[in-house]
Design an enzyme around this catalytic site. Structure first.
Site, PDB file in Angstrom:
ATOM      1  N   ASP A   1      -9.503  -3.749   2.826  1.00 38.42           N
ATOM      2  CA  ASP A   1     -10.194  -3.682   1.576  1.00 38.42           C
ATOM      3  C   ASP A   1     -11.568  -4.197   2.034  1.00 38.42           C
ATOM      4  OD1 ASP A   1      -8.971  -6.400   2.660  1.00 38.42           O
ATOM      5  OD2 ASP A   1      -9.308  -7.274   0.654  1.00 38.42           O
TER       6      ASP A   1
ATOM      7  N   GLU B   1      -7.196  -8.634   2.289  1.00 40.52           N
ATOM      8  CA  GLU B   1      -7.668  -9.723   2.895  1.00 40.52           C
ATOM      9  C   GLU B   1      -8.849 -10.721   2.283  1.00 40.52           C
ATOM     10  OE1 GLU B   1     -10.536 -11.874   5.928  1.00 40.52           O
ATOM     11  OE2 GLU B   1     -10.971 -10.169   4.283  1.00 40.52           O
TER      12      GLU B   1
END
Length: 502
Positions: A78, A145
């Site tokens: 991400d 994350e």
């Protein structure tokens, strides 16, 4: 294909170019995960996903290296989705618009996503390459994350078999990270009532923009302004005087792990006080120039007339909000006594938002290399917010990663860097959070380091990736893969690893 796909090393830049075209906001990584699964299938590689969506792609050792210990390469999929307010961009649909300028790759008005897209690209390049010597590989791609470390928290206990893990989420080429801070979020909600504006009031909008922002861990010690703090100072000064301020709206910052760059508020004052407020504003802008002039060279403050809103906050809640934002600590709280120049403990006032039904949400995050200090910082923030009458909650937090300066992986990496570039890399711990501490909870025998190319302005639209550092990062990574032997072996002299010294 964009112009960045023509850069060298070509294989890394080509994959990074492909990654920038795939939307991948935190918690919405379906498209990038589908791309990675298709990659594994098209290259005939074994892959596996766990219950939270993490993906491992395995590649057998190259010929003659079958007896080496398995190495895990890891990055998160991400990206932080930040843009300038003037830019029309949909992170769930639009590809990042990359460009090259003065030896750097950047994006047009948005975050670039090199954190951690360039790490993903390096993993894919190793998996696709036919001429990189390596032992057995496990390439781990974790989800979410940036907004909760969800992937690292939920990593399946049977996903990895490697002895060594190389995290590819660092931002300084020439440095090897062997530790990181832990973190926790402290979030408050404050109730308010709506009231009709009093007659004979003039309303304004004040905007704070053009700040540097940046990563709330790695950039917290750089003395950058926090837009929420800046905006609140002006409002608090008016409210603390004998001017009857009425606040209608306050909005600043977006992400818990980014230093907020922009904020605005809508407020009113009695018509007779307009000249005085304008004078306050001019004085305030001059004060900020003196305080931040050499750091925040792009800072812009604007005060504009506004029509009267339908409602304003009740006075009691307004003062509670302004006092809370004023009193909450922000920035560096302590420097490390054992690692000179490194921040030990910090806190970031990340966002202030009007949300839901008559609620204001204040989001903060605390980091520390020492868990007890992290929790003490959170308690300090919580106390201020509770004194303001807010309801406060804390996240579960995540652990730090204690450095292991005697690890074999670090020994190999330092030797490889010296042989490749004729210099010793800097070995340090980072104040930003990495997933490594959570990996150790599931796999306590892992030896880990974190490396990466040079990035600047991470978590802001100023994010940029140094082109030359990507080539050195690629050489370093592949050199380590070629040099690592079995657990227990030491690097020794150049005869033991001839492939990296040619």
């Amino acid at each position: 294909m964009s112009e960045i796909a023509q850069l060298t090393p070509r294989i890394v830049w080509d994959y990074f170019d492909q990654i920038t075209r795939i939307p991948r906001p935190s918690k919405k990584e379906e498209k990038i995960m589908a791309y990675l699964v298709d990659f594994a299938k098209s290259h005939g590689l074994e892959y596996r996903r766990d219950g939270v969506g993490n993906l491992v792609i395995r590649k057998p050792a190259t010929e003659g290296m079958e007896d080496r210990s398995t190495v895990v390469l890891q990055s998160h999929v991400d990206m932080v989705c930040e843009k300038n307010s003037s830019v029309n961009f949909d992170f769930e649909k639009d590809p990042i618009q990359t460009r090259i300028a003065d030896g750097w790759v950047t994006a047009t008005g948005t975050t670039l996503g090199a954190d951690c897209g360039i790490g993903m690209a390096a993993e894919l390049a190793v998996l696709a390459s036919a001429d990189v010597p390596h032992g057995p590989l496990e390439c781990l791609f974790t989800v979410d994350e940036e907004t909760g470390l969800t992937g690292a928290f939920g990593l399946g206990e049977d996903m990895l078999s490697g002895k060594y893990l190389i995290n590819l989420d660092s931002e300084d080429e020439g440095q090897i990270f062997i530790g990181c801070a832990g973190g926790i979020d402290t979030v408050a909600t404050l109730n308010y009532r709506q009231e009709e504006p009093v007659k004979n009031y003039e309303f304004f909008r004040i905007d704070v923009s053009g700040l540097l922002g940046g990563h709330s861990g790695d950039d917290i010690e750089k003395g950058r302004a926090n837009s929420n703090k800046v905006l609140n100072r002006f409002l608090w000064r008016i409210d603390a005087s004998d001017i009857d301020l009425r606040l209608a709206y306050f909005d600043g910052g977006n992400l818990r792990n980014a230093i907020p760059r922009e904020a605005f508020a809508v407020f009113g004052v009695p018509s007779r006080e307009v000249k005085r407020v304008r004078r306050f504003f001019e004085e305030f802008r001059d004060d900020l120039k003196r305080e931040y002039g050499t750091i925040e060279t792009g800072m812009d403050l604007a005060l504009t007339d506004m029509p009267a809103p339908d409602t304003v906050m009740d006075v009691e809640a307004q003062r509670s909000l302004l006092d809370a934002v004023c009193g909450v600590p922000n920035g560096v709280l302590a420097m490390s006594p054992v690692m000179p120049g490194m921040v030990e403990t910090s806190t970031n006032l990340a966002s202030v938002k009007f949300v839901g039904e008559l609620l204001v949400e204040i989001t903060t995050s605390q980091r520390s290399a020492i868990q007890s200090a992290r929790d003490a910082a959170s308690a300090s923030v919580e106390s201020v917010l509770r004194l303001a009458g807010a309801d406060v909650s804390r996240s579960d937090g995540y652990p730090g990663w204690n450095p292991d300066p005697d690890s074999r992986l670090l020994e190999v990496a330092r030797s490889v860097y010296d042989k490749l570039f004729g210099a010793q890399p800097q070995v340090r711990s980072i104040h930003a959070g990495l997933e490594c501490g959570l990996f150790l909870q599931k796999y306590p025998d892992l030896e880990m380091i974190s490396i990466g190319p040079t990035l600047r302005g991470v978590h802001s639209p100023d994010e940029k990736l140094e082109i030359a550092s990507v080539g050195r990062f690629w050489q370093f990574l592949t050199g380590i893969l070629g040099a690592l032997k079995n657990a227990g072996d030491r690097i020794g002299d150049r005869r033991r690893f001839p492939q990296i010294f040619r």
